[in-house]
Structures are given as structure tokens and as C-alpha cells.
Design an enzyme around this catalytic site. Structure first.
Site, PDB file in Angstrom:
ATOM      1  CB  THR A  41      11.434 -11.387 -24.889  1.00  0.00           C
ATOM      2  OG1 THR A  41      11.546 -10.096 -24.999  1.00  0.00           O
ATOM      3  CG2 THR A  41      12.182 -11.774 -23.596  1.00  0.00           C
ATOM      4  CB  SER A  90       7.206  -7.937 -31.867  1.00  0.00           C
ATOM      5  OG  SER A  90       6.979  -7.439 -30.620  1.00  0.00           O
ATOM      6  CB  SER A  91       8.681  -2.385 -30.471  1.00  0.00           C
ATOM      7  OG  SER A  91      10.190  -2.667 -30.463  1.00  0.00           O
ATOM      8  CB  THR A 121       5.207 -10.266 -25.404  1.00  0.00           C
ATOM      9  OG1 THR A 121       6.125  -8.842 -24.987  1.00  0.00           O
ATOM     10  CG2 THR A 121       5.682 -11.724 -25.335  1.00  0.00           C
ATOM     11  CG  ASP A 122       6.986  -5.071 -26.590  1.00  0.00           C
ATOM     12  OD1 ASP A 122       6.613  -5.386 -25.607  1.00  0.00           O
ATOM     13  OD2 ASP A 122       8.315  -4.533 -26.892  1.00  0.00           O
ATOM     14  CD  GLN A 326      -9.525   6.983 -23.417  1.00  0.00           C
ATOM     15  OE1 GLN A 326      -9.364   6.950 -22.263  1.00  0.00           O
ATOM     16  NE2 GLN A 326      -9.682   8.199 -24.112  1.00  0.00           N
ATOM     17  CB  CYS A 327     -13.376   0.988 -20.653  1.00  0.00           C
ATOM     18  SG  CYS A 327     -13.981   0.393 -19.075  1.00  0.00           S
TER      19      CYS A 327
HETATM   20  N1  ASP Z   1      10.247  -6.253 -26.935  1.00  0.00           N
HETATM   21  C1  ASP Z   1      10.146  -7.462 -26.958  1.00  0.00           C
HETATM   22  C2  ASP Z   1       9.433  -7.734 -28.370  1.00  0.00           C
HETATM   23  O1  ASP Z   1       8.206  -7.426 -28.626  1.00  0.00           O
HETATM   24  C3  ASP Z   1       9.333  -7.933 -26.001  1.00  0.00           C
HETATM   25  C4  ASP Z   1       8.940  -9.517 -25.966  1.00  0.00           C
HETATM   26  O2  ASP Z   1       9.100 -10.227 -26.724  1.00  0.00           O
HETATM   27  O3  ASP Z   1       8.428  -9.856 -24.828  1.00  0.00           O
HETATM   28  O4  ASP Z   1      10.129  -8.241 -29.252  1.00  0.00           O
END
Ligand code: ASP
Length: 389
Positions: A41, A90-91, A121-122, A326-327
């Protein structure tokens, strides 16, 4: 071939560099920091299909840096911006991308003293964890990104880049001086996350918000410091000494040909009513490892014998199954009967490791030349302060 540009924030200029990093040796004023733009992003722009990674990052970044107050701009170091040829959301990242980043960074270590990865961020916490295992502990490598694109009004992008540059500079200075400085002696400098106003150890952190500028947190380890609006403050030494690891043990070496065959590790979260036949195909070959997300302090339904038998059969076949909770806060102890049943099935503890750290650690261990039993032993070691105990 990555594209290289040198940015001089204080002098408000940038210049394109020869794309071969070796040719930089003769450059008069060397940059000590390489910022590697991978997508995410932070650099995204609108398209017909929605946000996609945008190009022209050097111009765009310099334009934003110039909006900082004069004193803050002039305190920023010169850096080289490396734009990867394939920019991704990054997904789409895979363990291959971790290995390629590792290779690229290692090929640059003669030229630079610190690295900053601009990342989506993903899956940022997965990449930061993987780099913590792959790179030398003492090599400053920061992973950052943003919740909003660089040019969006009130975006967190510029602040995260500024903070990352200040943290990288501080770690370079600390390494170069023997005198007492304000920088604590971090043992694990590879794979830090700088995001929001926090400096986090990447292999202890997770993404916790889809929108907040404070998008990451490290529940089981306090932040190593804060950095906001140009002010960097490292945490008390006590926090830093919580970076405990089996300090002298090195992460097993990754096989050279590894990049062609990524071993299969799956993440399996328990749910109420889970049935053995629902998970059997997930535990079957070619799967080599499982991160089992159990309940509470490491519990699974011990009244469900077919499920436990399926785990035991997989474990007996050499599948390495790691039990983590999971916690988010605390460690698995397997002290309940419902937890010890998992230990009896040959499942090992993931302690208080994050899912991202456990997944990347197990995947990378399978890329080294170890047998399944050796992978289990190796997983039990605390190489990069990836867990508290
Ligand atoms: N979908 C974006 C990624 O991980 C989300 C981000 O960068 O915040 O590339």
C-alpha cells in the site's frame, strides 16, 4: 534487475545510479542505507481494478520527504532506493520472496550497513520473521509499510519511512562507536518492524489492525522503542535484555537449491466440532509441517479420539506438528489433560511464538538439510529471541 536511485533528503535531490551495485564502489559520497521497495500500500496508486503498486518511487518519495519540517528533513541520512522489478501486493508473497530478499540483501552487505524494506502490511510480519532467521542477527534490517498510500492525505507512509531511516541511522551509529550511546545493544537487529510510533521485534509482532496507523503490535514482548515526528526513543535496557536467545546457536543453513522447492507447511486452526476426516487431507503428504492453532494454553478436544489419532498418525509419519495458541497473549503449556493429549500425539510446543514466526521458522528449517527429528530439535531452540522462554 533492481533499479537503483540515490536520494539526498537534506539536499532535496536524487540521482539515478548504475543498476549494478558493484559499480557504486567508486561513488564519492556513499549511502550507508539501502531502502528496498517491494510493493504494498505504501507505494500504491489507483487503477481501474483498485489499488496497485505504483512506480516512480524515487520522485514520489522525495516529493513527500520535502514536506517535512526543515529540521527533520535535514537530519535524515542519504539513502539508496532499490526498486524491485516485480512490485507486489504482499498478499501474493511466498517463501520464495523471503529467500530472494535474503539473497539480494546479502549481495549488498559490502555496500550498505543497514536495510529498510518497504513492504505491504498483509504479510509483513511473515517476511520480518523470515528475515530474522535468514540474516545475521547483527545486521540492521527494518521492515515497514503503511496503511495508506504515500500521497493520500494524512497518510502514515511518510512518518514510517522517516522513523525507519532514523532507527537505521541510530543502529549504524551504535555499531560504529564503542562509546556509550543512547542506543541499546539489541542482540536481534535483523527483521525489526518500525510502524506507527513503535519499534518492534518482527518475529514477535503481528498485524493487529486493518486501518489504524498503529497497525502492528507485539503482545508478548514490549516495544524496543518509539519513534514519532522525528524523535527516537529506545526502551529501557530491561526491555532490550528480554531479547533472549540461545545466543551462540546459528539458524541452520538453507540448502542452495532450496528456492526451487518450498516445503509445504500448513496452518490449522481448531474450531468447535472439528472432525478427523476434515483435517486428514491437510495432514497428508506432501505436507511436512503443521502449525496447529489450539485453544487457550495449548488445548485440543481430548474427547475426540479420532482427531488425536489423525494427529498422531501424521506425527508418526514424520510430519512436524507445532502447537501454538489461538490466544495472542501468553504461552502454550500443555498442562491440562486436553493439552497433554497433544504432547502424547508427538506434537511439540510453539511456546508464545506468533503464528508468523512459527510458520516461517518451520518452513525455513525444512529448507535446511535436517531430518524430521532434527527439525523438531531445531524448532525447540530459541535462535533469534523469537519466544520468551
Ligand atoms: N494488501 C496490501 C499489501 O499487503 C496491504 C498493505 O500494504 O497495507 O500489500
Amino acid at each position: 534487475m533492481p533499479n537503483l536511485t540515490r536520494l539526498y533528503p537534506a539536499a532535496r535531490r536524487f540521482e539515478a545510479l548504475p543498476s549494478s551495485v558493484n559499480q557504486l564502489e567508486n561513488s564519492t559520497d556513499k549511502a550507508q542505507i539501502a531502502v528496498i521497495y517491494t510493493g504494498g500500500t505504501i507505494g500504491m496508486v489507483e487503477s481501474d481494478k483498485g489499488l496497485v503498486p505504483g512506480d516512480k518511487m524515487p520522485e514520489r518519495l522525495l516529493k513527500q520527504l520535502e514536506t517535512l519540517p526543515e529540521a527533520r528533513l535535514s537530519s535524515l541520512p542519504t539513502f539508496d532506493l532499490v526498486t524491485l522489478p516485480r512490485l507486489i501486493d504482499s498478499s501474493n508473497a511466498t517463501p520464495q520472496d523471503w529467500l530472494e530478499l535474503n539473497r539480494l540483501i546479502r549481495s549488498y552487505t559490502k555496500q550498505y550497513r543497514a536495510f529498510i524494506i518497504l513492504h505491504g502490511t498483509d504479510t509483513l510480519a511473515y517476511t520480518a520473521s523470515a528475515l530474522s532467521f535468514l540474516l545475521p542477527k547483527s545486521l540492521p534490517c527494518i521492515v515497514t509499510g503503511s496503511q495508506y498510500p504515500l500521497e493520500k492525505e494524512a497518510s502514515d507512509a511518510l512518518g514510517n519511512v522517516e522513523a525507519s531511516l532514523l532507527v537505521a541511522n541510530s543502529l549504524i551509529k551504535e555499531a560504529l562507536t564503542t562509546e556509550h550511546t543512547n542506543t541499546p545493544h539489541l542482540t536481534q537487529k535483523a527483521g525489526l518492524i518500525v510502524f506507527g510510533d513503535k519499534i518492534l521485534q518482527g518475529n514477535r509482532a503481528s498485524k493487529v489492525s486493518t486501518y489504524s496507523p498503529q497497525g502492528f503490535d507485539s503482545i508478548n514482548l514490549p516495544p524496543l522503542g518509539t519513534c514519532s515526528e522525528g524523535k527516537l526513543q529506545w526502551a529501557e535496557t530491561k526491555t532490550v535484555t528480554e531479547q533472549v536467545s540461545d545466543s551462540e546457536t546459528h539458524f541452520p543453513e538453507i540448502k542452495a537449491e532450496a528456492v526451487d522447492e518450498i516445503p509445504q507447511v500448513v496452518i490449522l486452526k481448531l474450531w468447535p466440532g472439528i472432525q478427523a476426516q476434515q483435517v486428514e487431507s491437510l495432514l497428508a503428504a506432501p505436507v511436512k509441517g503443521v502449525i496447529l492453532e489450539s485453544y487457550g494454553s495449548g488445548n485440543a478436544p481430548d474427547l475426540n479420539q479420532p482427531l488425536l489419532a489423525a494427529f498422531k498418525a501424521a506425527s508418526d509419519r514424520g510430519v512436524v506438528i507445532v502447537n501454538r495458541s489461538q490466544c495472542p497473549q501468553g504461552s502454550v503449556s500443555m498442562s491440562y489433560a486436553a493439552g497433554s493429549a497433544l504432547a502424547d500425539a508427538g506434537i511439540i510446543s510453539g511456546y508464545d511464538m506468533t503464528c508468523e514466526a512459527a510458520f516461517s521458522k518451520l518452513t525455513l528449517l525444512f529448507l535446511s538439510d535436517l531430518t524430521a527429528d532434527e527439525v523438531k530439535d531445531a524448532f525447540n531452540r530459541n535462535y533469534c529471541a523469537e519466544r520468551s522462554v
